[in-house]
Design an enzyme around this catalytic site. Structure first.
Site, PDB file in Angstrom:
ATOM      1  N   CYS A  48     -15.747 -13.816  -5.360  1.00  0.00           N
ATOM      2  CA  CYS A  48     -14.565 -13.916  -4.465  1.00  0.00           C
ATOM      3  C   CYS A  48     -14.726 -12.503  -3.486  1.00  0.00           C
ATOM      4  O   CYS A  48     -14.880 -11.377  -3.931  1.00  0.00           O
ATOM      5  CB  CYS A  48     -13.229 -13.606  -5.238  1.00  0.00           C
ATOM      6  SG  CYS A  48     -11.991 -13.451  -4.076  1.00  0.00           S
ATOM      7  N   HIS A  66       0.799  -1.325   0.203  1.00  0.00           N
ATOM      8  CA  HIS A  66      -0.069  -0.058   0.080  1.00  0.00           C
ATOM      9  C   HIS A  66       0.941   1.085  -0.073  1.00  0.00           C
ATOM     10  O   HIS A  66       0.571   2.244  -0.538  1.00  0.00           O
ATOM     11  CB  HIS A  66      -1.060   0.178   1.114  1.00  0.00           C
ATOM     12  CG  HIS A  66      -1.720  -1.166   1.315  1.00  0.00           C
ATOM     13  ND1 HIS A  66      -1.575  -1.644   2.726  1.00  0.00           N
ATOM     14  CD2 HIS A  66      -2.692  -1.749   0.472  1.00  0.00           C
ATOM     15  CE1 HIS A  66      -2.574  -2.833   2.591  1.00  0.00           C
ATOM     16  NE2 HIS A  66      -3.159  -2.763   1.386  1.00  0.00           N
TER      17      HIS A  66
HETATM   18  N1  MSP Z   1     -10.417  -1.001  -1.723  1.00  0.00           N
HETATM   19  C1  MSP Z   1      -9.930  -1.233  -3.080  1.00  0.00           C
HETATM   20  C2  MSP Z   1      -9.659  -0.055  -3.996  1.00  0.00           C
HETATM   21  C3  MSP Z   1     -10.756   0.783  -4.134  1.00  0.00           C
HETATM   22  S1  MSP Z   1     -10.201   2.225  -4.974  1.00  0.00           S
HETATM   23  C4  MSP Z   1     -11.708   3.085  -5.650  1.00  0.00           C
HETATM   24  C5  MSP Z   1      -8.657  -2.149  -2.862  1.00  0.00           C
HETATM   25  N2  MSP Z   1      -8.163  -1.759  -1.642  1.00  0.00           N
HETATM   26  S2  MSP Z   1      -6.534  -2.495  -1.269  1.00  0.00           S
HETATM   27  O1  MSP Z   1      -6.329  -2.192   0.171  1.00  0.00           O
HETATM   28  O2  MSP Z   1      -6.688  -3.865  -1.673  1.00  0.00           O
HETATM   29  O3  MSP Z   1      -5.804  -1.851  -2.146  1.00  0.00           O
HETATM   30  C6  MSP Z   1      -5.583  -2.131  -3.512  1.00  0.00           C
HETATM   31  C7  MSP Z   1      -3.970  -1.489  -3.788  1.00  0.00           C
HETATM   32  O4  MSP Z   1      -2.950  -1.211  -2.985  1.00  0.00           O
HETATM   33  C8  MSP Z   1      -3.334  -1.838  -5.141  1.00  0.00           C
HETATM   34  O5  MSP Z   1      -4.206  -1.297  -6.192  1.00  0.00           O
HETATM   35  C9  MSP Z   1      -2.041  -1.263  -5.030  1.00  0.00           C
HETATM   36  O6  MSP Z   1      -2.146   0.234  -5.178  1.00  0.00           O
HETATM   37  C10 MSP Z   1      -1.623  -1.410  -3.747  1.00  0.00           C
HETATM   38  N3  MSP Z   1      -1.112  -2.485  -3.231  1.00  0.00           N
HETATM   39  C11 MSP Z   1      -1.421  -3.674  -2.360  1.00  0.00           C
HETATM   40  N4  MSP Z   1      -0.538  -4.662  -2.553  1.00  0.00           N
HETATM   41  C12 MSP Z   1       0.369  -4.355  -3.361  1.00  0.00           C
HETATM   42  C13 MSP Z   1       1.616  -4.913  -3.745  1.00  0.00           C
HETATM   43  N5  MSP Z   1       2.042  -6.123  -3.164  1.00  0.00           N
HETATM   44  N6  MSP Z   1       2.293  -4.283  -4.565  1.00  0.00           N
HETATM   45  C14 MSP Z   1       1.946  -3.147  -5.208  1.00  0.00           C
HETATM   46  N7  MSP Z   1       0.825  -2.381  -4.714  1.00  0.00           N
HETATM   47  C15 MSP Z   1       0.225  -3.070  -3.989  1.00  0.00           C
HETATM   48  O7  MSP Z   1      -8.351  -2.792  -3.842  1.00  0.00           O
END
Ligand code: MSP
Length: 511
Positions: free
Chosen positions: A133, A28
């Site tokens: 999922c 994140h």
């Molecule tokens: N809540 C949704 C997004 C809604 S936006 C309108 C979501 N949240 S999440 O907490 O799963 O965060 C996803 C985002 O976190 C990814 O798109 C990315 O930007 C970032 N990442 C989470 N894990 C990551 C990695 N291992 N590597 C790079 N980015 C990562 O999806």
């Protein structure tokens, strides 16, 4: 759109809003840091910036995490949302707003935007049956599944049958194709634009956008047995924060310069569904997307739900300091492709670029100015060869920041720092007698530090202010305005230069 000439346009930059079923990890932090650095670069350009991040708090996944923790969904969301907020404070993230989807302003904007799409005839009622999922909060068709499991989380999907409202995504295929084909800046890097085009060309089915099976969400205003499916509420956060439905002047000001940062896992939602929803609501200005790959650990995406232990940003800050971690994250991972996250690579980067190059330059220069120039920094020579290096570094870095390539931009910036170190090694001012010759060398070195320091503020907001003060500059490095501040000759001379503790002491891993 955004400006490179300091003419003061607006720049609205967003991160995904993070789910509150998980605590912040380095994955994140990666998205947030890149967005932060680009936001800071645009402030240097004189743009008026609105930088938004926040938390995504509705949906089944969050409801279940709250149940497991024995908390109400809202209490659970508040606790985790606060953890994201403090993680970003710790990392010196310069967000102007932090949105929670449980806020009233967001409920109103979601209901306003989707009512508009409904009134425009793009939302209708039907029954849905499919494989879901919970981790993705998404339905999958059978072809997407891997051995019956979610392709991303590798966990079993759940079969669901529901009365749903549907969004007529299929109606937007032509407009989406036209947007993606005509606008090279719609989605960058280009590979992701092609991926989105591929999704559209495969054919778009209408998508279900409401649920009756859960109550933890935003009610559908025209049928309150339903709540909006979490993704259709979540995407709208960007419009909420720009003022949609609440302040039209604000929305009109920010929306045309919207830049969304996101990981490739959520490209389909941002690159296909979201623009279609905007068009359905009559908003024809579509955002620019900046998509990056995954940070991998042992070849797997860093994540908690994927079973791999995710690393918390606090552990990295304890080891490398805020700026050490920020710089290494931005410099080590090119924005776009997947990239291995490695502790050893951070140590190496910290020592080579920060301890040995930038930190060393600042210390060396201050020491020599103390010994040979009475502690007063001399003015630079207008015709110094380093001036050319500074000009090239600025031009390359500016282009790279504009293209959202922070790693390339920092590489260009550090070339100037390295050239300044080489310039000192060649001239050996420490061997010279005090006098005009040593003054010229030190004035040029100080000027290179000044320019590189301004250019490095997006990556290292604290260390650069320390260096800025040490070389006797008034005000703040981050308050300088580019491109003027990168023009050779800005170091005034005649100001006190301080010797201090090393800004980046060499890192020795505990053995
Ligand atoms: N809540 C949704 C997004 C809604 S936006 C309108 C979501 N949240 S999440 O907490 O799963 O965060 C996803 C985002 O976190 C990814 O798109 C990315 O930007 C970032 N990442 C989470 N894990 C990551 C990695 N291992 N590597 C790079 N980015 C990562 O999806």
């Amino acid at each position: 759109m955004s400006s490179t000439d300091g003419s003061g346009s607006t720049f609205f930059v967003t991160t995904p809003i993070y789910y509150v079923n998980d605590v912040p990890h380095v994955g994140h932090a990666y998205t947030t840091l890149n967005a932060d650095a680009v936001a800071r670069w645009h402030r240097l350009l004189g743009d008026e910036v609105l930088f938004l991040t926040g938390t995504d708090e509705h949906g089944l996944k969050v409801q279940r995490a709250a149940d497991e923790a024995g908390l109400t969904a809202l209490d659970h969301a508040t606790a985790t949302s606060d953890r994201f907020r403090s993680a970003w404070e710790m990392l010196n993230i310069s967000n102007d707003d932090f949105i929670r989807t449980t806020e009233e302003r967001h409920h109103l904007a979601v209901q306003a935007l989707l009512s508009k799409a409904y009134d425009n005839g793009y939302i209708y009622a039907d029954t849905y049956e499919g494989d879901y999922c919970v981790s993705c909060e998404a339905y999958y068709v059978e072809d997407d599944l891997v051995d019956g499991n979610c392709p991303i989380h590798k966990r079993p999907v759940e079969h669901m049958v529901e009365d749903n409202y549907f969004f007529k995504l299929s109606a937007f295929a032509d407009q989406l194709t036209e947007w993606l084909e005509a606008d090279a800046h719609s989605i960058r890097p280009t590979g992701y634009r092609n991926e989105a085009l591929g999704i559209v060309r495969q054919g778009l089915d209408d998508v279900s956008i409401s649920r009756t099976s859960i109550s933890w969400g935003i009610p559908v205003p025209w049928d309150t047995d339903h709540v909006f499916y979490v993704w259709y509420d979540a995407l709208i956060n960007y419009a909420t924060a720009a003022g949609y439905g609440a302040d039209d002047a604000d929305f009109d000001k920010w929306w045309p310069t919207t830049h969304h940062f996101l990981g490739k896992d959520i490209l389909r939602f941002h690159g296909v569904y979201w623009p279609a929803m905007l068009l359905a609501a009559g908003i024809t200005d579509l955002p620019e997307l900046h998509v990056h790959g995954f940070l991998l650990i042992g070849g797997e995406k860093m994540s908690k739900s994927g079973g791999v232990t995710a690393i918390g940003p606090a552990e990295m800050v304890d080891e490398f300091g805020v700026d050490g971690f920020r710089y290494a994250m931005l410099r080590n991972h090119s924005f776009g492709p997947d990239s291995d996250f490695s502790y050893e690579a951070i140590v190496e980067r910290f020592n080579s670029d920060l301890a040995n190059t930038y930190g060393n330059l600042v210390s060396r220069v201050a020491t020599v100015v103390g010994k040979k120039c009475g502690g007063i920094g001399p003015a630079p020579d207008p015709d110094a060869t380093l001036a050319t290096a500074a000009r090239t570094a600025y031009a390359e870095a500016a282009t790279a920041w504009e293209a959202v390539q922070p790693s390339v931009a920092l590489d260009a910036t550090w070339r100037l720092v390295r050239e300044a170190n080489e310039y000192l090694a060649e001239n050996e001012p420490w061997k010279m007698e005090a006098g005009p010759e040593v003054d010229v060398v030190m004035g040029n070195a100080l000027e290179a530090i000044r320019i590189a320091t301004v250019m490095a503020t997006p990556a290292m907001p604290e260390a650069t202010e320390i260096a800025w003060k040490r070389i006797g500059m008034p005000g703040l490095a981050a308050e300088q305005r580019l491109p003027d501040a990168a023009v050779w000759g800005g170091y005034p001379g005649g100001v006190p230069v301080e010797v201090g503790d090393p800004i980046f002491p060499r890192f020795k891993p505990a053995s």
